[in-house]
Design an enzyme around this catalytic site. Sequence first.
Site, short mmCIF file in Angstrom:
data_model
loop_
_atom_site.label_atom_id
_atom_site.label_comp_id
_atom_site.label_asym_id
_atom_site.label_seq_id
_atom_site.Cartn_x
_atom_site.Cartn_y
_atom_site.Cartn_z
N HIS A 1 -40.22 6.46 -52.29
CA HIS A 1 -40.13 6.23 -50.86
C HIS A 1 -38.70 6.38 -50.33
CE1 HIS A 1 -41.17 3.28 -47.31
NE2 HIS A 1 -40.56 4.37 -46.92
N HIS B 1 -34.24 7.42 -45.83
CA HIS B 1 -34.72 8.32 -46.89
C HIS B 1 -33.55 9.16 -47.38
CE1 HIS B 1 -38.93 8.19 -44.78
NE2 HIS B 1 -38.70 7.11 -45.47
N HIS C 1 -33.35 0.94 -43.21
CA HIS C 1 -34.22 1.77 -44.03
C HIS C 1 -33.83 3.23 -43.84
CE1 HIS C 1 -37.55 3.53 -46.01
NE2 HIS C 1 -38.16 3.95 -44.93
N TYR D 1 -11.87 -9.29 -50.60
CA TYR D 1 -11.60 -8.00 -49.99
C TYR D 1 -11.64 -8.07 -48.46
CZ TYR D 1 -12.02 -3.09 -48.80
OH TYR D 1 -11.85 -1.84 -48.23
N ASP E 1 -18.21 -3.55 -57.26
CA ASP E 1 -17.75 -4.31 -56.10
C ASP E 1 -18.91 -4.65 -55.16
OD1 ASP E 1 -15.10 -4.02 -56.93
OD2 ASP E 1 -14.63 -2.44 -55.47
#
Lengths: 227, 227, 227, 227
Positions: free
Chosen positions: A170, A107, A105, A224, A130
Amino acid sequence: MTTTIDGPVREAVDRVRVQVAALHAQLVRYELVVWTAGNVSGRVPGSDLFVIKPSGVEYDELTPESMIVCTLDGEVVEGEHSPSSDTAAHAYVYRHMPEVGGVVHTHSTYACAWAARAEPVPCVLTAMADEFGGPIPVGPFALIGNDDIGIGIVETLKDSRSPAVLMQNHGVFSIGKDAKAAVKAAVMCEDVARSVHIARQGGELVPIPQDDIDRLYDRYQNVYGQR
Amino acid sequence: MTTTIDGPVREAVDRVRVQVAALHAQLVRYELVVWTAGNVSGRVPGSDLFVIKPSGVEYDELTPESMIVCTLDGEVVEGEHSPSSDTAAHAYVYRHMPEVGGVVHTHSTYACAWAARAEPVPCVLTAMADEFGGPIPVGPFALIGNDDIGIGIVETLKDSRSPAVLMQNHGVFSIGKDAKAAVKAAVMCEDVARSVHIARQGGELVPIPQDDIDRLYDRYQNVYGQR
Amino acid sequence: MTTTIDGPVREAVDRVRVQVAALHAQLVRYELVVWTAGNVSGRVPGSDLFVIKPSGVEYDELTPESMIVCTLDGEVVEGEHSPSSDTAAHAYVYRHMPEVGGVVHTHSTYACAWAARAEPVPCVLTAMADEFGGPIPVGPFALIGNDDIGIGIVETLKDSRSPAVLMQNHGVFSIGKDAKAAVKAAVMCEDVARSVHIARQGGELVPIPQDDIDRLYDRYQNVYGQR
Amino acid sequence: MTTTIDGPVREAVDRVRVQVAALHAQLVRYELVVWTAGNVSGRVPGSDLFVIKPSGVEYDELTPESMIVCTLDGEVVEGEHSPSSDTAAHAYVYRHMPEVGGVVHTHSTYACAWAARAEPVPCVLTAMADEFGGPIPVGPFALIGNDDIGIGIVETLKDSRSPAVLMQNHGVFSIGKDAKAAVKAAVMCEDVARSVHIARQGGELVPIPQDDIDRLYDRYQNVYGQR
């Protein structure tokens, strides 16, 4: 701390503690976080546990020992500090997406800019095709304190190829097969959110046809990197 | 690995391995790349070989030994890892532009922004006239997996003074007499893509007359730097 | 190298060599330069000499010993390398502005953006009133190779309080009582060029009344910092 | 220096000297300041003193010993240098806001951009609701040299939940229970000023309902971080 962990789970927990603690440095390096915002977690293989950042602790002070071990219900099993205030959202993802081994998480700036407009990032770069296989979707506005954020993440990502969701007003939640893959998704999310923002400031974007997006996504996910 | 390289080519390969590995640090320093995106290659003088970054390996882990040596057809001659997934494009450039000794590929932010609009960067700064001799051109949209990207690079650059091309919806490929010159072109490409983007956000650009661009380009290519 | 410098001028030259070499690190730190672009010079007190960066040498390789010593006509007196290709402009400033002890040239991003529009930076921040005493002015478009750039700098700055000029389609030249003051002016020029650009992207700027600009400028020039 | 400080106040002063000196590194790390602009101060608990940065001294040279100790009237009690030129504003805040233990001033880029338009930063991110409890307000234009800046800060902040104020055409002043909290507010202020600026460049912002802002603010102020 109510349980004693030992045996192979002990080793797995300690390995994930080291990984999760170290991966936070990537959030700092790529400037996805300021102060104590942002967090990484990793599921402990072979157990119903995950490791997450403590709440409100500075990045320079994070060590494997200061990480928090939680059950998939978000209850603390090991840890001297409180777990990240986003622990409930991480736990919800682990409970409802068994293929997910890591959650991040942040910001990060440009991702938050799209999130503040509740606008998905359109897929106009091959690197985005991709990694994300299409647009980066927007999840609902949700308050912290119950399962609303977790529900919003899971509901949005289950209908998308994208390993990242922009939660409205958020920030970003990203997922991966392990914590490192989730960090990569968070890094790439900010990178394409920035490039596409800047692109659109200068005029009309050229779309990539959907079947080309599909071809790029398929190849990248399957061939890849080092085998 | 199917060939043994020795004699003077051995020394040349090892020299280029050191150069190419070290030059990747410039991509990081100038923030042209995130995670494992981007790659530098260098032709081995006196041979039909070039040295390129391994695929999906992190920048901090690159060493001269981990670089991959390829033929001009992109076949691996030395290397424990897979070569960069962009190897075919580098190889195509080396086969069709014999004066080129180095190739760089990045997804640098501002260059990608112009590429996502398929818009050339106009030449409105003297530093850009010096280095690029005019606008930075846009090459076609092309999928990875065959020679289309290589063809697009060569077709675009052969009609331009610019050592860099913005491949539509993709990123930058830059060339130079050696790998260092190609890295410089990639760094300057992002620098002017950024300055000109920001300039145009604020209003009308003042053009530089073509004959002044010509004079600047001629002087810079012939008299700048240490003789 | 045609002259032997000794006595007190020898010591002064060596002192300025150390200062000028070290000050280039500030251009790097504040991201005013990429690759080898940009240069600092400093007048040698008590002489008709100045010290300047060698041409085309990388910032990491600059040492006091690699700096070039020139006469005020731009002729090299000491130095193994060629002097900066901007030496003629620095020399012209020293010849025509006897109060100037340092000159800096950069292609810093936001300053170049204003320069590519030939638009002065309006004075809407108190820090800008302090340091520049009004707008940062634009000088004429001028090609390198004769005194045109030097003339443009001097003609523009002599009618302005600003220690920095945005040369049209080119970049910044800044001046100061010594090389450090000129570097500070270059740093502040980019800082306010960036802040004011971003401010204006968001809407109408609030002007600062001229007499308040005058008061701020007067106070800052006379009472700020350590006495 | 007119007073001798000893006993428990001596220890408190020395502790705050260490904290305030070290916290300036956060201003540099988060790129809130260039050159010598910006300053941190901290109230000395159990006394009518505060510690502040010396004027015009570079960040790399700041030590606990070089900090200046002032009375709440801004008179220097200990210090070899002049105190920051913003000392009067800090002192005014300490005199009129007894709950404030730290004050920070910066000219950070995005905050200055909003300040140059005299426009508050709207609260459209949950992190902003957490930290600021609503918009970041704008204070009046005020010249340095008397109490006008201090009055403007206090008058603006007393009617706001925000720990930061954008002083018109000037920059940020932030407050906190101690110097570290004020630094955090300055860091978060720039972070949200940047994210919200970029968000609005791309289109319409989605507002957060006021009662959700209230819930977020209440929770963050009361339950976040380590207890």
